[in-house]
Design a protein around this motif. Structure first.
Motif, PDB file in Angstrom:
ATOM      1  N   ARG A   3      64.134 -40.049 -44.511  1.00  0.00           N
ATOM      2  CA  ARG A   3      63.245 -38.924 -44.268  1.00  0.00           C
ATOM      3  C   ARG A   3      63.718 -38.131 -43.057  1.00  0.00           C
ATOM      4  O   ARG A   3      64.419 -38.627 -42.204  1.00  0.00           O
ATOM      5  N   LYS A   4      63.270 -36.875 -43.004  1.00  0.00           N
ATOM      6  CA  LYS A   4      63.664 -36.037 -41.878  1.00  0.00           C
ATOM      7  C   LYS A   4      62.454 -35.770 -40.994  1.00  0.00           C
ATOM      8  O   LYS A   4      61.324 -35.633 -41.473  1.00  0.00           O
ATOM      9  N   ALA A   5      62.747 -35.701 -39.716  1.00  0.00           N
ATOM     10  CA  ALA A   5      61.693 -35.469 -38.730  1.00  0.00           C
ATOM     11  C   ALA A   5      62.011 -34.210 -37.947  1.00  0.00           C
ATOM     12  O   ALA A   5      63.172 -33.917 -37.676  1.00  0.00           O
ATOM     13  N   CYS A   6      60.975 -33.471 -37.605  1.00  0.00           N
ATOM     14  CA  CYS A   6      61.153 -32.257 -36.802  1.00  0.00           C
ATOM     15  C   CYS A   6      61.711 -32.628 -35.429  1.00  0.00           C
ATOM     16  O   CYS A   6      61.194 -33.523 -34.773  1.00  0.00           O
ATOM     17  N   LYS A   7      62.749 -31.923 -34.987  1.00  0.00           N
ATOM     18  CA  LYS A   7      63.349 -32.234 -33.692  1.00  0.00           C
ATOM     19  C   LYS A   7      62.430 -31.868 -32.539  1.00  0.00           C
ATOM     20  O   LYS A   7      62.512 -32.437 -31.472  1.00  0.00           O
ATOM     21  N   LYS A   8      61.585 -30.901 -32.780  1.00  0.00           N
ATOM     22  CA  LYS A   8      60.742 -30.417 -31.697  1.00  0.00           C
ATOM     23  C   LYS A   8      59.484 -31.266 -31.540  1.00  0.00           C
ATOM     24  O   LYS A   8      59.191 -31.763 -30.463  1.00  0.00           O
ATOM     25  N   CYS A   9      58.742 -31.450 -32.627  1.00  0.00           N
ATOM     26  CA  CYS A   9      57.481 -32.178 -32.479  1.00  0.00           C
ATOM     27  C   CYS A   9      57.502 -33.551 -33.143  1.00  0.00           C
ATOM     28  O   CYS A   9      56.512 -34.276 -33.059  1.00  0.00           O
ATOM     29  N   LYS A  10      58.599 -33.905 -33.781  1.00  0.00           N
ATOM     30  CA  LYS A  10      58.823 -35.264 -34.279  1.00  0.00           C
ATOM     31  C   LYS A  10      57.989 -35.654 -35.495  1.00  0.00           C
ATOM     32  O   LYS A  10      57.977 -36.793 -35.918  1.00  0.00           O
ATOM     33  N   ILE A  11      57.263 -34.711 -36.048  1.00  0.00           N
ATOM     34  CA  ILE A  11      56.493 -35.026 -37.242  1.00  0.00           C
ATOM     35  C   ILE A  11      57.448 -35.066 -38.442  1.00  0.00           C
ATOM     36  O   ILE A  11      58.449 -34.357 -38.468  1.00  0.00           O
ATOM     37  N   PHE A  12      57.132 -35.936 -39.399  1.00  0.00           N
ATOM     38  CA  PHE A  12      57.974 -35.993 -40.599  1.00  0.00           C
ATOM     39  C   PHE A  12      57.700 -34.780 -41.479  1.00  0.00           C
ATOM     40  O   PHE A  12      56.552 -34.352 -41.641  1.00  0.00           O
ATOM     41  N   ASP A  16      60.909 -27.345 -46.247  1.00  0.00           N
ATOM     42  CA  ASP A  16      61.996 -26.703 -45.526  1.00  0.00           C
ATOM     43  C   ASP A  16      61.620 -26.252 -44.124  1.00  0.00           C
ATOM     44  O   ASP A  16      62.464 -25.816 -43.359  1.00  0.00           O
ATOM     45  N   GLU A  17      60.337 -26.319 -43.793  1.00  0.00           N
ATOM     46  CA  GLU A  17      59.960 -25.991 -42.427  1.00  0.00           C
ATOM     47  C   GLU A  17      58.855 -26.919 -41.958  1.00  0.00           C
ATOM     48  O   GLU A  17      58.092 -27.467 -42.745  1.00  0.00           O
ATOM     49  N   CYS A  18      58.801 -27.092 -40.657  1.00  0.00           N
ATOM     50  CA  CYS A  18      57.807 -27.986 -40.067  1.00  0.00           C
ATOM     51  C   CYS A  18      56.423 -27.368 -40.183  1.00  0.00           C
ATOM     52  O   CYS A  18      56.232 -26.196 -39.858  1.00  0.00           O
ATOM     53  N   ALA A  19      55.457 -28.153 -40.657  1.00  0.00           N
ATOM     54  CA  ALA A  19      54.100 -27.643 -40.831  1.00  0.00           C
ATOM     55  C   ALA A  19      53.443 -27.333 -39.495  1.00  0.00           C
ATOM     56  O   ALA A  19      52.525 -26.536 -39.417  1.00  0.00           O
ATOM     57  N   GLN A  20      53.937 -27.945 -38.463  1.00  0.00           N
ATOM     58  CA  GLN A  20      53.307 -27.783 -37.158  1.00  0.00           C
ATOM     59  C   GLN A  20      53.915 -26.648 -36.342  1.00  0.00           C
ATOM     60  O   GLN A  20      53.221 -25.787 -35.847  1.00  0.00           O
ATOM     61  N   CYS A  21      55.231 -26.623 -36.191  1.00  0.00           N
ATOM     62  CA  CYS A  21      55.839 -25.632 -35.299  1.00  0.00           C
ATOM     63  C   CYS A  21      56.667 -24.583 -36.052  1.00  0.00           C
ATOM     64  O   CYS A  21      57.194 -23.669 -35.443  1.00  0.00           O
ATOM     65  N   LYS A  22      56.784 -24.735 -37.391  1.00  0.00           N
ATOM     66  CA  LYS A  22      57.446 -23.740 -38.247  1.00  0.00           C
ATOM     67  C   LYS A  22      58.944 -23.611 -38.022  1.00  0.00           C
ATOM     68  O   LYS A  22      59.549 -22.651 -38.478  1.00  0.00           O
ATOM     69  N   THR A  23      59.540 -24.543 -37.316  1.00  0.00           N
ATOM     70  CA  THR A  23      60.984 -24.479 -37.180  1.00  0.00           C
ATOM     71  C   THR A  23      61.636 -25.255 -38.323  1.00  0.00           C
ATOM     72  O   THR A  23      60.967 -25.967 -39.067  1.00  0.00           O
ATOM     73  N   SER A  24      62.926 -25.107 -38.433  1.00  0.00           N
ATOM     74  CA  SER A  24      63.642 -25.857 -39.456  1.00  0.00           C
ATOM     75  C   SER A  24      64.759 -26.679 -38.826  1.00  0.00           C
ATOM     76  O   SER A  24      65.837 -26.821 -39.380  1.00  0.00           O
ATOM     77  N   GLN A  25      64.502 -27.178 -37.634  1.00  0.00           N
ATOM     78  CA  GLN A  25      65.453 -28.053 -36.944  1.00  0.00           C
ATOM     79  C   GLN A  25      65.020 -29.487 -37.184  1.00  0.00           C
ATOM     80  O   GLN A  25      64.047 -29.956 -36.576  1.00  0.00           O
ATOM     81  N   PHE A  26      65.735 -30.165 -38.061  1.00  0.00           N
ATOM     82  CA  PHE A  26      65.319 -31.509 -38.420  1.00  0.00           C
ATOM     83  C   PHE A  26      66.338 -32.551 -37.986  1.00  0.00           C
ATOM     84  O   PHE A  26      67.521 -32.270 -37.902  1.00  0.00           O
ATOM     85  N   LEU A  50      50.420 -34.795 -29.064  1.00  0.00           N
ATOM     86  CA  LEU A  50      50.349 -34.426 -30.473  1.00  0.00           C
ATOM     87  C   LEU A  50      49.045 -33.697 -30.765  1.00  0.00           C
ATOM     88  O   LEU A  50      47.993 -34.062 -30.256  1.00  0.00           O
ATOM     89  N   SER A  51      49.132 -32.683 -31.620  1.00  0.00           N
ATOM     90  CA  SER A  51      47.922 -31.928 -31.912  1.00  0.00           C
ATOM     91  C   SER A  51      47.646 -31.829 -33.407  1.00  0.00           C
ATOM     92  O   SER A  51      46.724 -31.148 -33.822  1.00  0.00           O
ATOM     93  N   VAL A  52      48.441 -32.508 -34.207  1.00  0.00           N
ATOM     94  CA  VAL A  52      48.237 -32.498 -35.651  1.00  0.00           C
ATOM     95  C   VAL A  52      48.307 -33.940 -36.149  1.00  0.00           C
ATOM     96  O   VAL A  52      49.192 -34.690 -35.738  1.00  0.00           O
TER      97      VAL A  52
END
Ligand code: ZN
Length: 61
Positions: A3-12, A16-26, A50-52
């Motif tokens: 699985r891939k995790a967001c580099k910024k907020c670490k959520i799985f 194609d984009e993080c539900a929390q911060c909208k970036t695509s850096q995984f 964490l806020s989500v």
């Protein structure tokens, strides 16, 4: 498949984009997992900002 995790907020992330911060850096290189069910009551969630609710990696590279 790993699985891939967001580099910024670490959520799985599933899509194609993080539900929390909208970036695509995984990160595919992560260690540990934590599931936050209620971030307002979780001391861990507050300690690491964490806020989500969701599943997070503890460490990403
Ligand atoms: Zn994110």
């Amino acid at each position: 498949m790993k699985r891939k995790a967001c580099k910024k907020c670490k959520i799985f992330v599933e899509g194609d984009e993080c539900a929390q911060c909208k970036t695509s850096q995984f990160a595919l290189n992560w260690k540990g997992r934590i599931t936050i069910l209620d971030h307002e009551k979780s001391e861990i969630a507050q300690a690491i900002g964490l806020s989500v609710d969701g599943e997070y990696a503890i460490k990403v590279n």
